[in-house]
Design a protein around this motif. Structure first.
Motif, PDB file in Angstrom:
ATOM      1  N   ALA A  95      69.921  36.364  27.305  1.00 39.37           N
ATOM      2  CA  ALA A  95      68.779  36.763  27.348  1.00 39.37           C
ATOM      3  C   ALA A  95      68.019  36.438  26.170  1.00 39.37           C
ATOM      4  O   ALA A  95      66.959  35.785  26.132  1.00 39.37           O
ATOM      5  N   HIS A  96      68.603  36.388  25.058  1.00 37.21           N
ATOM      6  CA  HIS A  96      68.180  35.978  23.704  1.00 37.21           C
ATOM      7  C   HIS A  96      67.948  34.192  23.710  1.00 37.21           C
ATOM      8  O   HIS A  96      66.791  33.902  23.619  1.00 37.21           O
ATOM      9  N   ARG A  97      68.993  33.606  24.339  1.00 42.17           N
ATOM     10  CA  ARG A  97      68.950  32.242  24.303  1.00 42.17           C
ATOM     11  C   ARG A  97      68.127  31.611  25.254  1.00 42.17           C
ATOM     12  O   ARG A  97      67.166  30.675  25.127  1.00 42.17           O
ATOM     13  N   ALA A  98      68.000  32.346  26.574  1.00 41.10           N
ATOM     14  CA  ALA A  98      66.988  31.579  27.505  1.00 41.10           C
ATOM     15  C   ALA A  98      65.461  32.300  27.635  1.00 41.10           C
ATOM     16  O   ALA A  98      64.771  31.949  28.514  1.00 41.10           O
ATOM     17  N   GLY A  99      65.381  33.316  26.842  1.00 41.93           N
ATOM     18  CA  GLY A  99      64.118  34.053  26.929  1.00 41.93           C
ATOM     19  C   GLY A  99      64.080  34.905  28.099  1.00 41.93           C
ATOM     20  O   GLY A  99      62.821  35.054  28.765  1.00 41.93           O
ATOM     21  N   ALA A 100      65.078  35.394  28.615  1.00 38.97           N
ATOM     22  CA  ALA A 100      65.004  36.187  29.880  1.00 38.97           C
ATOM     23  C   ALA A 100      65.177  37.681  29.711  1.00 38.97           C
ATOM     24  O   ALA A 100      65.730  38.211  28.448  1.00 38.97           O
ATOM     25  N   THR A 101      64.532  38.534  30.453  1.00 40.74           N
ATOM     26  CA  THR A 101      64.599  40.050  30.321  1.00 40.74           C
ATOM     27  C   THR A 101      65.844  40.599  31.123  1.00 40.74           C
ATOM     28  O   THR A 101      66.207  39.718  31.886  1.00 40.74           O
ATOM     29  N   VAL A 102      65.811  41.888  30.963  1.00 43.28           N
ATOM     30  CA  VAL A 102      67.050  42.516  31.400  1.00 43.28           C
ATOM     31  C   VAL A 102      66.687  42.608  33.127  1.00 43.28           C
ATOM     32  O   VAL A 102      67.473  42.469  34.123  1.00 43.28           O
ATOM     33  N   GLU A 103      65.598  42.647  33.314  1.00 43.37           N
ATOM     34  CA  GLU A 103      65.029  42.734  34.936  1.00 43.37           C
ATOM     35  C   GLU A 103      65.399  41.156  35.676  1.00 43.37           C
ATOM     36  O   GLU A 103      65.647  41.241  36.551  1.00 43.37           O
ATOM     37  N   ASP A 104      64.649  39.963  34.623  1.00 50.25           N
ATOM     38  CA  ASP A 104      65.167  38.627  35.147  1.00 50.25           C
ATOM     39  C   ASP A 104      66.637  38.778  35.782  1.00 50.25           C
ATOM     40  O   ASP A 104      66.935  38.272  36.724  1.00 50.25           O
ATOM     41  N   ILE A 105      67.586  39.141  34.834  1.00 50.11           N
ATOM     42  CA  ILE A 105      68.871  38.935  35.075  1.00 50.11           C
ATOM     43  C   ILE A 105      69.220  39.905  36.113  1.00 50.11           C
ATOM     44  O   ILE A 105      70.178  39.279  37.130  1.00 50.11           O
ATOM     45  N   ALA A 106      68.652  40.817  36.381  1.00 54.24           N
ATOM     46  CA  ALA A 106      68.922  41.934  37.624  1.00 54.24           C
ATOM     47  C   ALA A 106      68.588  41.143  38.987  1.00 54.24           C
ATOM     48  O   ALA A 106      68.992  41.588  39.946  1.00 54.24           O
ATOM     49  N   LEU A 107      67.525  40.155  38.899  1.00 53.33           N
ATOM     50  CA  LEU A 107      67.187  39.641  40.176  1.00 53.33           C
ATOM     51  C   LEU A 107      68.320  38.994  40.751  1.00 53.33           C
ATOM     52  O   LEU A 107      68.196  38.838  42.098  1.00 53.33           O
ATOM     53  N   VAL A 108      69.137  38.462  40.152  1.00 54.19           N
ATOM     54  CA  VAL A 108      70.478  37.914  40.845  1.00 54.19           C
ATOM     55  C   VAL A 108      70.951  39.135  41.823  1.00 54.19           C
ATOM     56  O   VAL A 108      71.460  38.706  42.966  1.00 54.19           O
ATOM     57  N   ALA A 109      71.221  40.198  41.334  1.00 50.72           N
ATOM     58  CA  ALA A 109      71.655  41.536  42.168  1.00 50.72           C
ATOM     59  C   ALA A 109      70.485  41.583  43.342  1.00 50.72           C
ATOM     60  O   ALA A 109      70.922  42.187  44.743  1.00 50.72           O
ATOM     61  N   VAL A 110      69.424  41.613  43.389  1.00 50.89           N
ATOM     62  CA  VAL A 110      68.421  41.637  44.374  1.00 50.89           C
ATOM     63  C   VAL A 110      68.542  40.641  45.551  1.00 50.89           C
ATOM     64  O   VAL A 110      69.039  41.088  46.622  1.00 50.89           O
ATOM     65  N   LYS A 111      68.775  39.461  45.112  1.00 55.79           N
ATOM     66  CA  LYS A 111      69.238  38.200  46.038  1.00 55.79           C
ATOM     67  C   LYS A 111      70.787  38.471  46.577  1.00 55.79           C
ATOM     68  O   LYS A 111      70.553  38.492  47.856  1.00 55.79           O
ATOM     69  N   ASN A 112      71.453  38.990  45.781  1.00 55.00           N
ATOM     70  CA  ASN A 112      72.855  39.200  46.513  1.00 55.00           C
ATOM     71  C   ASN A 112      73.094  40.273  47.327  1.00 55.00           C
ATOM     72  O   ASN A 112      73.746  40.107  48.365  1.00 55.00           O
ATOM     73  N   HIS A 113      72.418  41.351  47.123  1.00 52.03           N
ATOM     74  CA  HIS A 113      72.674  42.399  47.816  1.00 52.03           C
ATOM     75  C   HIS A 113      71.834  42.285  49.286  1.00 52.03           C
ATOM     76  O   HIS A 113      72.082  42.704  50.140  1.00 52.03           O
ATOM     77  N   ARG A 114      70.614  41.622  49.169  1.00 51.01           N
ATOM     78  CA  ARG A 114      69.841  41.136  50.288  1.00 51.01           C
ATOM     79  C   ARG A 114      70.889  40.338  51.279  1.00 51.01           C
ATOM     80  O   ARG A 114      71.066  40.580  52.419  1.00 51.01           O
ATOM     81  N   ASN A 115      71.563  39.141  50.541  1.00 47.83           N
ATOM     82  CA  ASN A 115      72.510  38.390  51.374  1.00 47.83           C
ATOM     83  C   ASN A 115      73.609  39.357  51.940  1.00 47.83           C
ATOM     84  O   ASN A 115      73.957  39.085  53.101  1.00 47.83           O
ATOM     85  N   GLY A 116      74.108  40.277  51.202  1.00 46.22           N
ATOM     86  CA  GLY A 116      75.217  41.112  51.565  1.00 46.22           C
ATOM     87  C   GLY A 116      74.792  41.894  52.931  1.00 46.22           C
ATOM     88  O   GLY A 116      75.691  42.277  53.426  1.00 46.22           O
ATOM     89  N   SER A 117      73.539  42.151  52.893  1.00 46.19           N
ATOM     90  CA  SER A 117      72.819  43.082  53.949  1.00 46.19           C
ATOM     91  C   SER A 117      73.054  42.528  55.224  1.00 46.19           C
ATOM     92  O   SER A 117      73.173  43.086  56.438  1.00 46.19           O
ATOM     93  N   LEU A 118      73.382  41.263  55.226  1.00 48.85           N
ATOM     94  CA  LEU A 118      73.535  40.454  56.538  1.00 48.85           C
ATOM     95  C   LEU A 118      74.814  40.199  56.791  1.00 48.85           C
ATOM     96  O   LEU A 118      75.070  39.330  57.975  1.00 48.85           O
TER      97      LEU A 118
END
Ligand SMILES: [Zn+2]
Lengths: 137, 383
Positions: free
Chosen positions: B151-174
């Motif tokens: 987060a500090h190196r790339a200037g990412a927020t905790v929400e940005d990092i959590a977007l990975v889970a949004v995508k992967n749970h969406r894929n898992g739902s299929l």
């Protein structure tokens, strides 16, 4: 009152700040903790590995507040990775903060009271804390 | 002289099968494993006696489950070998099954993984070398610190990092074989139970039970068994590596992945730009960001921007973890690396249904395991 005993004297001494008991190989690789099995960089062992006291000063690489933890250590607690000025990166518990700290922050080693020994002797264990005042250098 | 897969005879995956990954249940491992192997045999359209060797990946089951399970397919006397390499056990089994076929030692080989949750004791904690507080740093805390660093190196927020889970749970739902089959909003993920650092429970892999199986064959095996070559997917690179001493010790996860993927690209003559599908070790959200950068799917520090632009979605430039990944599909340990290969084969055959990455031709599977060890395989469809 008895003098506090170090919880893990093989890892640090009772100095102020305490020094960490690391090692150095003839190849120049500096490591923590001290071990005699062999050098991770070159495989050297025996007399090629020697003890080296590492100053417990460095910069925070990362930290995290642990909210959930199986085992005896009650959560929450804070852990951090500290890049020592002497080289190795050390990961351990932090004290003096209950939130995560900005990477790059100066850190210094300290001893904190922990559960006394069975015979009631007070004990202390090693932590890293954010550096203050003269420790900041 | 050492040789890689490209110097040996071609190896193809001809059959894939699963037992759904699920939360711990009373189902015996025998039933989990047999379900996956029978599905893989049926998918390949071959009889069990054609299989010459079985590689059985498991990290949590007691000693030697292989024959206790496989004898129920008919005790043909085949060679049975157990493989353990922490989270990468299945990937290690797959790699050595590939090498057995590529070398010419066998024409038809099974690689499978099966596990059930059990109390884990890490050998790293019983070396006799003391530690300050390694017991306080569970894997999710190791990766929580990596998330803080990222987060500090790339200037990412905790929400940005959590977007990975949004995508992967969406894929898992299929995915009918996924442990979690429910799409989640960012708010649901952020609002979950706090685990460590920025991680909430839905950003961490569920370790459950299940099984996965793949059958590998040579060209000779394919011909002899009358397998449809159009559904056979070739393995064009296989690399296994372990952690070295790196200049920046804190980034060993990404550095190990980078060098392992680099060797796989060199072996296959492909680059990250050729990849249509990637299954990677996303036990914790931040890992996906670290590894897509480490394998050059995007520039260093650019993963969040690419993720937000949909580059890693199904239908994007390269579908990353279309199965749902470890976060949604799950991580029963032994099966995980095998299941990744199965997903890539489905994708490259064009049989992935609602999860299909359009036009997928080339796929990469990546796993890391405690130690640390790393495996990368690249697969490609014919034509
Ligand atoms: Zn050395």
């Amino acid at each position: 009152m008895a003098e506090p005993r170090l919880l893990m004297p093989q890892l640090y001494d009772g100095g102020s700040p305490p020094a960490l008991q690391g090692g150095v190989c003839d190849c120049g690789h500096v490591f923590f903790p001290l071990q005699a099995y062999g050098c991770e960089r070159c495989g050297g062992h025996g007399t090629r590995l020697r003890p080296k006291r590492l100053a417990a000063r460095g910069r925070l690489v990362a930290s995290a507040v642990v909210h959930l933890h199986a085992g005896e250590r009650p959560a929450p607690f804070v852990v951090g990775a500290i890049a020592l000025d002497d080289g190795p990166v050390v990961r351990t518990l932090l004290t003096g903060t209950d939130v995560s700290l900005p990477p790059g922050c100066r850190m210094v080693g300290t001893l904190v009271p922990v559960t006394p020994a069975q015979d009631g002797t007070p004990r202390v264990d090693f932590r890293f804390a954010p550096a203050m005042g003269s420790d900041l250098s | 002289m050492s040789r890689t897969l490209k110097d040996m005879r071609p190896v193809h995956v001809i059959g894939i099968g699963w037992h759904r990954y699920q939360f711990a249940s009373e189902t015996p491992y025998v039933e989990l494993g047999l379900t996956a192997v029978r599905a893989a045999l049926a998918d390949a359209g071959i009889p069990w006696p054609a299989v010459q060797t079985a590689y059985v990946a498991k990290a949590l089951l007691p000693m030697a489950p292989g024959r206790a399970m496989l004898r129920h397919l008919g005790a043909t006397g085949l060679e049975i070998l157990h493989v353990e390499d922490a989270s990468a056990s299945g990937s290690a089994a797959f790699r050595h099954a590939c090498l057995e076929v590529a070398s010419g030692a066998s024409d038809v080989v099974l690689a499978m993984g099966v596990d059930k949750p059990a109390r884990v004791a890490l050998a790293e904690r019983s070396t006799g070398i003391p530690s300050l507080a390694d017991d306080a740093i569970a894997p999710f805390t190791h990766f929580a610190m990596l998330a803080d660093q990222y987060a500090h190196r790339a200037g990412a927020t905790v929400e940005d990092i959590a977007l990975v889970a949004v995508k992967n749970h969406r894929n898992g739902s299929l995915n009918p074989n996924a442990q979690h089959q429910k799409a989640r909003t960012l708010a649901e993920i952020m609002g979950g139970k706090a685990i460590s650092g920025a991680f909430t429970s839905l950003q961490c892999t569920p370790v459950g039970e299940g099984a996965a199986a793949v059958i590998l064959a040579s060209d000779d095996g394919i011909r002899a068994l009358g397998v449809d070559p159009a559904r056979a997917i070739q393995v064009v690179a296989s690399v296994g590596r372990s952690q070295r001493v790196y200049e920046d010790a804190t980034r060993f996860d990404a550095l190990l992945t980078s060098e392992t993927a680099g060797l796989a690209f060199a072996q296959s003559g492909l680059t990250a730009a050729d990849l249509d599908v990637v299954e990677l070790h996303d036990a914790f959200t931040v890992e996906e960001l670290e590894y897509v950068e480490a394998m050059s799917l995007c520039a260093e520090g650019d993963a969040v921007r690419q993720l937000k632009a949909g580059a890693f979605d199904i239908g994007g430039r390269c579908a990353v973890n279309p199965s749902g990944g470890l976060i949604a599909m799950g991580h029963p340990i032994g099966p995980t690396g095998i299941g990744q290969i199965g997903e890539i084969v489905l994708q490259l055959r064009g049989e992935a249904g609602a999860r299909q990455q359009p036009g997928a031709r080339t796929g990469l599977a990546h796993m890391v395991g405690i130690g640390a060890v790393c495996y990368v395989h690249i697969l490609q469809r014919p034509g």
